[in-house]
Structures are given as C-alpha cells and as structure tokens.
Design a protein around this motif. Sequence first.
Motif, PDB file in Angstrom:
ATOM      1  N   ILE A 370       0.849  -1.202   0.000  1.00  0.00           N
ATOM      2  CA  ILE A 370       0.000   0.000   0.000  1.00  0.00           C
ATOM      3  C   ILE A 370       0.883   1.250   0.000  1.00  0.00           C
ATOM      4  CG2 ILE A 370      -1.661   1.338   1.380  1.00  0.00           C
ATOM      5  CD1 ILE A 370      -2.884  -1.332   2.264  1.00  0.00           C
ATOM      6  N   THR A 371       1.910   1.242   0.850  1.00  0.00           N
ATOM      7  CA  THR A 371       2.784   2.414   0.945  1.00  0.00           C
ATOM      8  C   THR A 371       3.508   2.682  -0.387  1.00  0.00           C
ATOM      9  OG1 THR A 371       3.035   2.016   3.293  1.00  0.00           O
ATOM     10  CG2 THR A 371       4.638   3.481   2.294  1.00  0.00           C
ATOM     11  N   VAL A 372       3.889   1.625  -1.087  1.00  0.00           N
ATOM     12  CA  VAL A 372       4.533   1.815  -2.393  1.00  0.00           C
ATOM     13  C   VAL A 372       3.591   2.568  -3.341  1.00  0.00           C
ATOM     14  CG1 VAL A 372       5.284   0.589  -4.459  1.00  0.00           C
ATOM     15  CG2 VAL A 372       6.137  -0.131  -2.236  1.00  0.00           C
ATOM     16  N   HIS A 401      -2.139  15.800  -2.439  1.00  0.00           N
ATOM     17  CA  HIS A 401      -0.906  15.067  -2.740  1.00  0.00           C
ATOM     18  C   HIS A 401      -0.907  13.711  -2.046  1.00  0.00           C
ATOM     19  CE1 HIS A 401       2.986  15.200  -4.645  1.00  0.00           C
ATOM     20  NE2 HIS A 401       2.896  16.495  -4.834  1.00  0.00           N
ATOM     21  N   GLU A 402      -1.387  13.694  -0.827  1.00  0.00           N
ATOM     22  CA  GLU A 402      -1.391  12.439  -0.060  1.00  0.00           C
ATOM     23  C   GLU A 402      -2.426  11.446  -0.581  1.00  0.00           C
ATOM     24  OE1 GLU A 402       0.935  11.778   1.834  1.00  0.00           O
ATOM     25  OE2 GLU A 402       1.774  13.787   2.055  1.00  0.00           O
ATOM     26  N   ALA A 403      -3.406  11.940  -1.316  1.00  0.00           N
ATOM     27  CA  ALA A 403      -4.558  11.083  -1.651  1.00  0.00           C
ATOM     28  C   ALA A 403      -4.401  10.285  -2.947  1.00  0.00           C
ATOM     29  CB  ALA A 403      -5.817  11.946  -1.744  1.00  0.00           C
ATOM     30  N   ALA A 446      -9.776   3.562  10.947  1.00  0.00           N
ATOM     31  CA  ALA A 446      -9.038   3.649  12.220  1.00  0.00           C
ATOM     32  C   ALA A 446      -8.114   4.864  12.224  1.00  0.00           C
ATOM     33  CB  ALA A 446      -8.240   2.370  12.449  1.00  0.00           C
ATOM     34  N   PHE A 447      -7.627   5.225  11.062  1.00  0.00           N
ATOM     35  CA  PHE A 447      -6.656   6.317  10.968  1.00  0.00           C
ATOM     36  C   PHE A 447      -7.231   7.702  11.282  1.00  0.00           C
ATOM     37  CE2 PHE A 447      -4.563   9.719   8.663  1.00  0.00           C
ATOM     38  CZ  PHE A 447      -3.253   9.558   9.095  1.00  0.00           C
ATOM     39  N   LEU A 448      -8.509   7.886  10.990  1.00  0.00           N
ATOM     40  CA  LEU A 448      -9.080   9.241  10.959  1.00  0.00           C
ATOM     41  C   LEU A 448      -8.775  10.117  12.188  1.00  0.00           C
ATOM     42  CD1 LEU A 448     -12.446   8.199   9.323  1.00  0.00           C
ATOM     43  CD2 LEU A 448     -10.792   9.802   8.321  1.00  0.00           C
ATOM     44  N   ALA A 500       7.688  10.347  19.471  1.00  0.00           N
ATOM     45  CA  ALA A 500       7.874   8.980  18.974  1.00  0.00           C
ATOM     46  C   ALA A 500       7.182   8.771  17.632  1.00  0.00           C
ATOM     47  CB  ALA A 500       7.361   7.973  19.998  1.00  0.00           C
ATOM     48  N   LYS A 501       6.553   9.809  17.113  1.00  0.00           N
ATOM     49  CA  LYS A 501       5.924   9.737  15.789  1.00  0.00           C
ATOM     50  C   LYS A 501       6.709  10.616  14.824  1.00  0.00           C
ATOM     51  CE  LYS A 501       3.164   9.077  12.424  1.00  0.00           C
ATOM     52  NZ  LYS A 501       3.225   7.798  11.699  1.00  0.00           N
ATOM     53  N   TYR A 502       7.126  10.009  13.728  1.00  0.00           N
ATOM     54  CA  TYR A 502       8.025  10.645  12.754  1.00  0.00           C
ATOM     55  C   TYR A 502       7.730  12.114  12.453  1.00  0.00           C
ATOM     56  CZ  TYR A 502       9.981  11.741   8.160  1.00  0.00           C
ATOM     57  OH  TYR A 502      10.622  12.354   7.115  1.00  0.00           O
TER      58      TYR A 502
HETATM   59  O1  X8Z Z   1       3.941   9.528   6.258  1.00  0.00           O
HETATM   60  C1  X8Z Z   1       3.234   8.897   5.501  1.00  0.00           C
HETATM   61  C2  X8Z Z   1       3.763   8.466   4.131  1.00  0.00           C
HETATM   62  C3  X8Z Z   1       4.698   9.456   3.569  1.00  0.00           C
HETATM   63  S1  X8Z Z   1       3.944  10.953   3.130  1.00  0.00           S
HETATM   64  C4  X8Z Z   1       4.469   7.145   4.277  1.00  0.00           C
HETATM   65  N1  X8Z Z   1       1.989   8.520   5.881  1.00  0.00           N
HETATM   66  C5  X8Z Z   1       1.446   8.855   7.187  1.00  0.00           C
HETATM   67  C6  X8Z Z   1       2.143   8.099   8.298  1.00  0.00           C
HETATM   68  O2  X8Z Z   1       2.919   7.176   7.993  1.00  0.00           O
HETATM   69  O3  X8Z Z   1       1.920   8.406   9.462  1.00  0.00           O
HETATM   70  C7  X8Z Z   1       1.037   7.773   5.060  1.00  0.00           C
HETATM   71  C8  X8Z Z   1      -0.105   7.487   5.988  1.00  0.00           C
HETATM   72  C9  X8Z Z   1      -0.005   8.470   7.110  1.00  0.00           C
END
Ligand code: X8Z
Length: 604
Positions: A370-372, A401-403, A446-448, A500-502
């Motif tokens: 999915i990420t790819v 862009h994210e969508a 779950a993400f919302l 702890a979150k990127y």
């Molecule tokens: O950071 C990302 C992508 C790169 S723009 C891998 N995402 C968010 C995350 O990982 O927290 C995609 C879903 C949400």
Amino acid sequence: MHTSRPLALVTLLALTLTSCGPKSGGGGGKPTAEEAAAFALRADARLKELWVEQSQAAWAFATNITPETEAAASAADEKAMAGLTELVKEAKRYQDVEADETTERLLKLLMLATPLPAPDDDASRKELAETSTKLNSLYATGKVQYKGETLTLDDVSERLSTSRDYDEQLALWEGWHAVAPPMKPLYTRFAELGNQGAKEMGFGDMGALWRSGYDMPPDEFVTEMDRLWGQVSPLYEQLHCAVRAELVEQYGPEKVNPTGPIPAHLLGNMWAQSWAGLYPEMIPYPDQPSLDVTASLVDQGYDAVRMVKLAEGFFTSLGLKPLPDTFWERSMLTRPEGREVVCHASAWDLSFEGDVRIKMCTRPTMDDLITVHHELGHDYYYLYYYDKPVLFQQGAHDGFHEAIGDTLVLSVTPSYLKQVGLLSEVSDSPEAVINDQLLTALDRVAFLPFGLLMDRWRWGVFSGETSPDEYNAAWWALRDQYQGVAPASPRGEEHFDPGAKYHIPAHTPYSRYFLSMILQFQFHKALCDASGYEGPLHQCSIYGSDEAGTRLATMLAMGSSKPWPDALEAMTGSRQMDGGPMLEYFTPLMGYLKEQNKDRQCGW
Ligand code: X8Z
Ligand code: ZN
C-alpha cells in the motif's frame, strides 16, 4: 521533502531576472503590475535553485546519516531559509499591487512556501536549522534494546503487529517511546524559533501559518476539519466498539476496560493509527477466501523492485507514463546494510524537473505494498506538474498530494489481486465483501482521529496554549478524546510521546493525511464514474481505464496553480470536501458493525 518544480518558463526567467531584477518601490512610487509579475517569476526561479540544493543535501543525509551529511543538510536548510526570508521581505513591497491572477497566486504561495519559517537573524536561523536536523537524526537512528537484541523501528513495528502477548507488546511500545525524551528540550526551542519566524512574516504563530494553506481563512479551516470529522466519526465509533470487544475477549476485562479507551499498545501499530494487524482475529467470516496478500508476497518471493513495478503497472494501466529510468537507478527501495538512513517512506523530485525517486525500507507485506502505491502517487503528481513554476509544483492542497496513491489502492480489489496472481480465490458474496471492507476500514477508518489530532496537538503547542510542562498531558488528552486510546500506565512529563511519531521531529504537517482519507473516497467515486462503472462503490476498480487516467492527469497537471476547489471540481464536479463517499463506500460494513455492536455499550 516533497515539492517539485517546473521548467522552460523558469529557465528563461532565471537568465533575465537574476539577482538584479527590478527593485520597484525603492524610488517611492508604487510598483507596477508588471514589476510584481517579474518579481514573482524571479522569486520562483531563485527558490528553485535553493530547493534543488536543499533537496540534494537532504537526500544525501536521508540515505546516509553521518556527521558530515548532517552538517551539509543543515547548512543547505539554513541557506534556503535565508533565501526565502529575503524573498518574503521583498514580496511585501508588492502586496498592495493589483497584479494578474497568476502573480497574485505565486506571491500568496511564496508566503506559505515553508512549514518552518526562520527568524531573520543569522544565529537563530543556524540554531533552527541545526535543531531541525538533529531532531530528524534522533528519530531516524533510534533503537530499541529488547531481549538482548538491538532493534530498529521497522523490526519493532513488525513484531508489534504480529505479537499477541500483552507484556511483549508493552515492552516494544515503551522501548520505542524511550527514543523521544531527549527530543523534548530541542523541540521546545524549535517551536520557539519557528514561531518567531512565523510572527516576523505576519502570522500569529506557526500553526496559523499551517492553517493558512487551504484557500480559506485559517479559523474556518479548523471548523472545516471538525465538520468532516463529524461526518465520519460515527463510523469510527462503531469500529472502535467492535475492536475493543474483541480485545476484551482476548486479554480480559482487567487488561482492557470494556467501556473505556483501548490500551494504545494493543492495536498492532506503534501509534494505533492503523489497526490492520488485528485483521486475523477480527475477520468476520473466516471461511471466506483469504485476503492475506502478505503471505502471497512472501511465498512468491516478491522483492521491493517487483512491488514497485506492480504499483507502477497500476498507474500505466490508466494511460499514465512509465517512471523514468532515473527512478530505478536512483531510488532507495530497501534499508541498506552498514549505514544509517531515514527509513520513513518518502517521495522526492530532486530537480523539480522529473528526477523523481522514492526512499523506503520496503518489506514484502501488504502494508508496504500500500505504501509503495502511496509514494508513487506523489511521484506521479511530480511528473505531471513539473513544467510549472516551482511554487505551483505542489498539490492543490497538501491533502490532494497524499490522496493520489491511496485512491488507486481503493481499486486494488480482491479481483484485481487475483488478476495479478496475489490471491488465488476470490468471492463477491456478501460475507467476502464484509471481510474486505473490514480490512480496509482497519487501515483507513481507524486512521481518521489520529490524522486529526496530530496537528491539534501542535496547534496548541505553537499558540502557547500548551506549555512544555503540559506537552505529554495534552497529547494523551487528545488521544483519549479523539481516538479513544490510552497508555497502559500514566505517562508523565518526563516522557515526550508525540516525539515517537516521525512527523513531529520531522516537522511534517499532518492534517493533510486526514484530508487525504476523505478526498480519496471522493476521488475514487469520481474516477469510477469517469470510467463508466455502475454498481456499488466498494466494488469498483478503475484498473485499465483511460478515461479515469485522463481525469486524474488533468488534475495532477494543475498542481497548485489554482485554488483547490477548482482542482476538486475538475476531478469530481464538486467544490466541497465531503465525507459522503467514504460513508457510501462503507455502507455494508456500517450495517454489519451496528448489528455486531447492538447489545454493546459503545464510546469511552
Ligand atoms: O507519512 C506517511 C507516508 C509518507 S507521506 C508514508 N503517511 C502517514 C504516516 O505514515 O503516518 C502515510 C499514511 C499516514
Ligand atoms: Zn505521503
């Protein structure tokens, strides 16, 4: 790092409008519209130079973290910040000029060109650039010591998604969260300096700057996020209720409160932002054909290149162009041996002229497949708008862009997966549909609330409403309020759990991902319509549709040259973001969940 740039126009202007372009206004007269237009293009060309240099240094750092690459990246950031500050100061001269529409938009986007504006003094700017790079390094090189092993975040994440042992999951969760406390003093200072930069530009604080990027007044943006969340939160609450009931069964009511928030470490993901790891025990109808793509990827010996080729094949099936050869030569698709890298997946255009790449530590899992697709969605945006001025080389807004990649993943249906050999048997029985919908919902529904709360926390920090001695408390209050998750034991201010979150150390705004979740269902519906599909939305796949591809390419090519409602209209016919298509998509699942939950007390 993702923005990209355009071409011919800018190259030409770079020749004619270098450092000594017209300095209108200096003589006391009001600058003309022509002078404003010339300035906008000169600024754009200058930004392109700065950003190419910055991107090159950032790529070198992200794919090989050393003291040298860290220093170089930080120096390039500093230079880009200083350059932007100069351009912004100069742009103020033109703010009352009635310029043409394109110039006005370029000047507006110039003010919004960075999420991290630097104060206008050398020492502060240097400190800000260094602090930013340091925060990135701390996250990227974080390690967990567990049972005598040294684990990276990808190792820990993999174990967390498959472990069912309460204490093991807790140890992994706490282990990773121990990476963040050293970031806290740096982050505090970082927020101060970024705020100072935002104020010097005329924004109330850095949060106000971020909220100004949506072609509407920043306060309205907050209301807009609330409105969209209000549309979709009933679906989240049903999912939460069903998942919690399963966890109560699995771990017992003494570990999981049947009417309270869910312990944050039990959801199969470090941040509880995707719950797809719980699918095996949540599966509604286990007798239906399996949807386990991870097993097939492993069995069939898929490597990263093959996964990316598969995703590229989806884009080209729509009539979009193939990725350039340089993509394959220059991307980083797996974690390299013997050096530290930033593993969080990202997409790049290093030249703003089509030098597109991705950087990922790909493993053969459904999640990474999915990420790819997600990352290629960014690269395809870059590829379709790189002939525009750099300031227009952005999504219509950042949620667009994210969508893109995620929209295509909605067409990665079981039938499509069978077609490409990743599933051997599929069914379109109502039971199979519910299984498939639940799997998608565990990821996207779950993400919302997580997508919503990341920036709520930062808005509070940047506005000063949340002081450093309340950072963690404010974080967990939001996690409770929106997600209904809680830490296993109290987390005081000695912890810095947001770190702890990127995206917190990397300073990437996050509302974009929430908006993306809403938009991708709107896009999916529009592309399905364009392809001539008739039938329930959740069974549509646009794979192979030139009509859908043309519609998509038209929107991509607009970049941010027009306000986002124009781009949304070109794609969907509507000028409003709307949670309706997401609800429509999940209609069967909503019915199933309500039935499952009918005797339960939902909420927390
Ligand atoms: O950071 C990302 C992508 C790169 S723009 C891998 N995402 C968010 C995350 O990982 O927290 C995609 C879903 C949400
Ligand atoms: Zn992304």
